[in-house]
Design a protein around this motif. Sequence first.
Motif, PDB file in Angstrom:
ATOM      1  N   GLY A   9       6.580  40.467  31.416  1.00 56.67           N
ATOM      2  CA  GLY A   9       6.867  40.841  30.034  1.00 56.67           C
ATOM      3  C   GLY A   9       6.113  40.022  29.007  1.00 56.67           C
ATOM      4  N   GLY A  10       5.541  38.888  29.412  1.00 54.88           N
ATOM      5  CA  GLY A  10       4.783  38.049  28.485  1.00 54.88           C
ATOM      6  C   GLY A  10       3.399  38.578  28.205  1.00 54.88           C
ATOM      7  N   GLY A  11       2.843  39.334  29.152  1.00 56.42           N
ATOM      8  CA  GLY A  11       1.560  39.977  28.947  1.00 56.42           C
ATOM      9  C   GLY A  11       0.340  39.077  28.985  1.00 56.42           C
ATOM     10  N   GLN A  12       0.491  37.806  29.395  1.00 54.21           N
ATOM     11  CA  GLN A  12      -0.658  36.900  29.444  1.00 54.21           C
ATOM     12  C   GLN A  12      -0.662  36.140  30.747  1.00 54.21           C
ATOM     13  N   LEU A  30       3.684  41.969  43.658  1.00 53.95           N
ATOM     14  CA  LEU A  30       4.597  40.880  43.372  1.00 53.95           C
ATOM     15  C   LEU A  30       4.559  40.628  41.868  1.00 53.95           C
ATOM     16  N   GLU A  31       5.728  40.670  41.241  1.00 48.38           N
ATOM     17  CA  GLU A  31       5.837  40.484  39.794  1.00 48.38           C
ATOM     18  C   GLU A  31       6.849  39.391  39.491  1.00 48.38           C
ATOM     19  N   ASN A  32       6.575  38.607  38.488  1.00 47.93           N
ATOM     20  CA  ASN A  32       7.511  37.606  37.993  1.00 47.93           C
ATOM     21  C   ASN A  32       8.251  38.218  36.810  1.00 47.93           C
ATOM     22  N   ARG A  33       9.533  38.485  37.000  1.00 51.06           N
ATOM     23  CA  ARG A  33      10.332  39.097  35.931  1.00 51.06           C
ATOM     24  C   ARG A  33      11.268  38.046  35.341  1.00 51.06           C
ATOM     25  N   GLN A  34      11.109  37.788  34.065  1.00 48.34           N
ATOM     26  CA  GLN A  34      11.935  36.829  33.337  1.00 48.34           C
ATOM     27  C   GLN A  34      12.460  37.495  32.075  1.00 48.34           C
ATOM     28  N   THR A  35      13.663  37.142  31.682  1.00 43.59           N
ATOM     29  CA  THR A  35      14.231  37.689  30.453  1.00 43.59           C
ATOM     30  C   THR A  35      13.468  37.108  29.271  1.00 43.59           C
TER      31      THR A  35
END
Length: 176
Positions: A9-12, A30-35
């Motif tokens: 979600g940070g896009g960078q 593989l994705e890092n998902r953070q609120t």
Amino acid sequence: RAVTLAPLGGGQGTLVLKIPGPWGGTYYLLENRQTLPSDPLLPAQGLLVLYVDESKHDGDGIVRIDPANPQVPEFGAATYGAGSGQATSVSLMWDVAVEVLWQQGNDLTLLVTESSHAPEVQAVAKRLREIDGRLKSMPDSPAGSKARADLAAAKELLLQMKVSEARAKAENTQWP
């Protein structure tokens, strides 16, 4: 190889790691998902593992989540991570294993290796996370600084896949 994933979600930064399968059209993402403000409604934070099979028709499960805990409904424990209670390891098809080494801020550092190396990598990574947790609770001191430097060196060795050397460095860390 080691990779640090920034939050999707940070896009960078590095946002997704693709692990191709032995035949075309199948792979893991593989994705890092953070609120984050740009990704606020997540059932769980951490490493999300997606299996993609492009040979399937729309609606037949082209993409499926490979959850850390499939017993928890609505993907509430789908992610892997270095947090308390999270699974840190995942075995994938094609003799591939992934270990979440540690989390710094919102970034996750992973090590992707052959399944045969996974138990040793898991043991060393677990020990390094334990040392890190212990050091975070200690006040700054010259002895603590030396232990932190030893930990940083052990982490670097693990990232270079020098697992035995990383284990030895961790075992020889001098505690304040």
